[in-house]
Design a protein around this motif. Sequence first.
Motif, short mmCIF file in Angstrom:
data_model
loop_
_atom_site.label_atom_id
_atom_site.label_comp_id
_atom_site.label_asym_id
_atom_site.label_seq_id
_atom_site.Cartn_x
_atom_site.Cartn_y
_atom_site.Cartn_z
N ARG A 173 0.68 -1.62 0.04
CA ARG A 173 -0.16 -0.24 -0.41
C ARG A 173 0.93 1.26 -0.10
NH1 ARG A 173 -4.01 2.61 0.58
NH2 ARG A 173 -5.26 4.24 2.18
N LYS A 188 -7.95 1.66 3.39
CA LYS A 188 -7.20 2.51 4.15
C LYS A 188 -7.63 1.62 5.42
CE LYS A 188 -7.78 7.30 2.10
NZ LYS A 188 -6.74 8.25 2.40
N ARG A 189 -6.74 1.47 6.03
CA ARG A 189 -5.88 0.73 7.02
C ARG A 189 -7.21 1.04 8.11
NH1 ARG A 189 -0.07 0.17 5.88
NH2 ARG A 189 -0.47 -1.23 4.39
N PRO A 190 -7.70 0.68 9.56
CA PRO A 190 -8.20 1.17 10.55
C PRO A 190 -7.05 1.97 11.27
CG PRO A 190 -9.01 -1.72 10.58
CD PRO A 190 -7.89 -0.85 8.99
#
Length: 105
Positions: free
Chosen positions: A43, A103-105
Amino acid sequence: MAVAVAAGGGHPVNTFMWVRAVLLPVVAVLVHRLTVSASRGSRRAFERLGALAVVMPVAIIGVDAVPGVCPPWYAVAQTVCVLPVVRVAFLTRGSALRAAFPKRP
């Protein structure tokens, strides 16, 4: 390559053109490495690639637009060569690729 051919043909070539002729292939290697990393799921590489794809065309065309920096033929050639990068900028902001790199939390 075009700079070397122009210089060999007796056309005026300035330092800016030689520097760019050296730097852009180096940047191309960086972009390729980011692309390979992104294709493997990174990412961070994807985000950097997207950022570069937006910044590079603006910087290249912006500098070429400064009067006296380079001859018009060179500015046109650089603009044409940066068009695929503009396409990458749009692709990296498209829904398909954004979904592939949530997107990562």
